[in-house]
Write a protein that holds these residues in place. Structure first.
Motif, mmCIF file in Angstrom:
data_model
loop_
_atom_site.group_PDB
_atom_site.id
_atom_site.type_symbol
_atom_site.label_atom_id
_atom_site.label_comp_id
_atom_site.label_asym_id
_atom_site.label_seq_id
_atom_site.Cartn_x
_atom_site.Cartn_y
_atom_site.Cartn_z
ATOM 1 N N LEU A 181 0.936 -0.871 0.144
ATOM 2 C CA LEU A 181 0.266 -0.123 -0.064
ATOM 3 C C LEU A 181 0.922 1.150 -0.008
ATOM 4 O O LEU A 181 1.748 1.438 0.797
ATOM 5 N N LEU A 182 0.698 2.138 -1.012
ATOM 6 C CA LEU A 182 1.530 3.413 -0.934
ATOM 7 C C LEU A 182 0.392 4.385 -0.780
ATOM 8 O O LEU A 182 -0.311 4.802 -1.235
ATOM 9 N N TRP A 183 1.012 5.277 0.448
ATOM 10 C CA TRP A 183 0.392 6.235 0.512
ATOM 11 C C TRP A 183 0.885 7.574 -0.070
ATOM 12 O O TRP A 183 2.364 7.702 -0.077
ATOM 13 N N SER A 184 0.315 8.670 -0.640
ATOM 14 C CA SER A 184 0.865 9.768 -1.071
ATOM 15 C C SER A 184 -0.040 10.853 -0.651
ATOM 16 O O SER A 184 -1.182 10.745 -0.275
ATOM 17 N N SER A 185 0.253 12.325 -1.116
ATOM 18 C CA SER A 185 -0.287 13.341 -0.855
ATOM 19 C C SER A 185 -0.525 14.172 -2.393
ATOM 20 O O SER A 185 0.484 14.166 -2.903
ATOM 21 N N SER A 186 -1.656 14.579 -2.761
ATOM 22 C CA SER A 186 -1.789 15.353 -3.726
ATOM 23 C C SER A 186 -1.120 16.864 -3.603
ATOM 24 O O SER A 186 -1.066 17.628 -4.500
ATOM 25 N N ASP A 187 -1.213 17.199 -2.349
ATOM 26 C CA ASP A 187 -0.656 18.702 -2.280
ATOM 27 C C ASP A 187 0.083 18.503 -0.948
ATOM 28 O O ASP A 187 -0.386 18.676 0.374
ATOM 29 N N THR A 188 1.561 18.622 -1.108
ATOM 30 C CA THR A 188 2.373 18.371 -0.050
ATOM 31 C C THR A 188 2.602 19.350 0.812
ATOM 32 O O THR A 188 3.200 19.578 2.004
ATOM 33 N N ALA A 189 2.126 20.578 0.467
ATOM 34 C CA ALA A 189 2.163 22.027 1.150
ATOM 35 C C ALA A 189 1.176 21.789 2.373
ATOM 36 O O ALA A 189 1.119 22.548 3.339
ATOM 37 N N VAL A 190 0.171 21.115 2.029
ATOM 38 C CA VAL A 190 -1.006 20.918 3.094
ATOM 39 C C VAL A 190 -0.821 19.639 3.933
ATOM 40 O O VAL A 190 -1.046 19.736 5.159
ATOM 41 N N VAL A 191 -0.429 18.409 3.403
ATOM 42 C CA VAL A 191 -0.288 17.218 4.030
ATOM 43 C C VAL A 191 1.013 16.551 3.393
ATOM 44 O O VAL A 191 1.036 16.442 2.339
ATOM 45 N N ARG A 192 1.687 16.198 4.477
ATOM 46 C CA ARG A 192 2.805 15.230 4.149
ATOM 47 C C ARG A 192 2.772 13.731 4.454
ATOM 48 O O ARG A 192 2.184 13.788 5.445
ATOM 49 N N VAL A 193 2.808 13.084 3.667
ATOM 50 C CA VAL A 193 2.974 11.437 3.985
ATOM 51 C C VAL A 193 4.431 10.963 4.548
ATOM 52 O O VAL A 193 5.441 11.200 3.482
ATOM 53 N N SER A 194 4.490 10.497 5.419
ATOM 54 C CA SER A 194 5.723 9.735 5.868
ATOM 55 C C SER A 194 5.539 8.289 6.613
ATOM 56 O O SER A 194 4.748 8.010 6.747
#
Length: 98
Positions: free
Chosen positions: A85-98
């Motif tokens: 499962l790969l998590w990502s964000s379409s807007d890293t200025a709002v949400v970062r995935v780590s």
């Protein structure tokens, strides 16, 4: 016709039984030889039908984090645990995935 109890008839029966056993053994050996050629079936990749994310909603204060969990299911509702499962964000200025 040869009478059943005679020596000659017993010889015929022994030869017929021997031929039958020989044919059965040859058939089993052929069948066993064919078994070595059978390969393991390739696994079928069942498509993901739905994704469940929990919690369903989260409010996060800037600078803090939240933990989300996703579960994948097939069309019958059975969990699919063997999938990356790969998590990502379409807007890293709002949400970062780590």
């Amino acid at each position: 016709m040869i009478p059943f109890g005679t020596q000659r008839m017993r010889g015929v029966m022994r030869r017929a039984a021997g031929a039958l056993v020989g044919a059965l053994v040859a058939g089993m050996l052929t069948a066993c030889a064919g078994l070595s050629e059978i390969t393991e079936p390739k696994p079928v990749l069942v498509p993901v039908s739905s994704v469940s994310v929990s919690p369903t909603a989260a409010s996060v204060v800037e600078g803090n984090s939240a933990v989300l969990q996703a579960r994948l299911f097939d069309e019958l509702g059975r969990p699919l645990s063997d999938r990356p499962l790969l998590w990502s964000s379409s807007d890293t200025a709002v949400v970062r995935v780590s």
